[in-house]
Design a protein around this motif. Structure first.
Motif: not given
Length: 276
Positions: A15, A17, A36
């Protein structure tokens, strides 16, 4: 609204951002917010470094171990890794005391692991190299499934075993000429090819016929007869016939060896007494 994002070449799987801010002519830019984004490689790379068999050549009816070494070249862990030997019904090879599939629940990124298969070769197997399909399947962190079809090999070899003996003879006493027949038997489990037998020189006899006889191929549990015509002039009770065998095994490796075949001679009195 859709956007195409460019992922950095050195980005790690997992993940990440992304920051987004919205604005219009009437409204100034809003405070940015994050979303995300899951980054994953185009393909999770699981490679087979080697598939070695110990011993390197297995005899029919014997056992061995195939060791398959794998490396996870991906930047993230792999799960539910399956390594399967597709032996099928046409191969004279089976897995011994186990199944033909090994599983790795978690395969960490950058690590190498080894799985072993205990194999047994059928007694009827021919001496040659057999190809074995190797099937891989696994999942990445994103739940994507991958599979690969590879090929490993196993070498089956039965060493040659030739027996040479006296089959029959017309020469039973000294100072006589006659035919001597030798039997060449293949006692091994595989075919022996390009067999030739040469009668070597000896002070005990003279070869009247050609000393070199080409036999050809001899199948397992089969035999061939070769004939020589000899004049024996030795007074010994036993004359040794020196021969040289040359042949090739099922892998075309060449062999050459010497053998000695005993030829029994009798006196006139012994011939009369034994009605020879």
């Amino acid at each position: 609204v859709k956007y195409r994002l460019l992922v950095a070449a050195d980005a790690k799987e997992g993940n990440a951002e992304a920051s987004i801010a919205c604005s219009s002519n009437e409204n100034p830019a809003s405070s940015p917010f994050t979303i995300k984004v899951f980054i994953q490689p185009k393909e999770s790379i699981l490679v087979v470094d080697s598939a070695k068999v110990i011993p390197a050549q297995i005899s029919p009816g014997s056992t061995g171990v195939m060791s398959v070494e794998l490396t996870n070249l991906a930047s993230s862990d792999l799960r539910d890794v399956s390594i399967k030997l597709d032996l099928g019904s046409s191969l004279p090879i089976a897995v011994e005391n186990s199944t033909n599939e090994q599983r790795i629940v978690l395969f960490e990124a950058g690590k190498s692991k080894k799985v072993d298969f205990s194999l047994i070769v059928f007694p009827s197997a021919d001496s040659k190299v057999y190809s074995i399909p190797l099937l891989l399947s696994y999942n990445d962190q994103g739940g994507n499934s991958f599979s690969k079809n590879l090929t490993a090999s196993i070498s089956v070899f039965a060493p040659p075993d030739l027996l040479v003996s006296l089959d029959s003879t017309e020469v039973i006493k000294t100072k006589s000429t006659g035919r001597v027949s030798l039997s060449v038997v293949n006692r091994g489990l595989s075919q022996i090819k390009f067999v030739a037998v040469k009668l070597l020189d000896s002070p005990d006899f003279d070869a009247v016929s050609n000393s070199l006889v080409y036999v050809g191929n001899i199948d397992s549990d089969d035999n061939e007869l070769i004939d020589y015509t000899l004049f024996v002039h030795s007074d010994a009770a036993v004359v040794s016939l020196p021969i040289e065998l040359s042949y090739r095994d099922s892998f075309n490796r060449e062999y050459s060896e010497k053998r000695f075949i005993d030829l029994r001679l009798y006196s006139d009195a012994q011939i009369t007494e034994r009605n020879l």
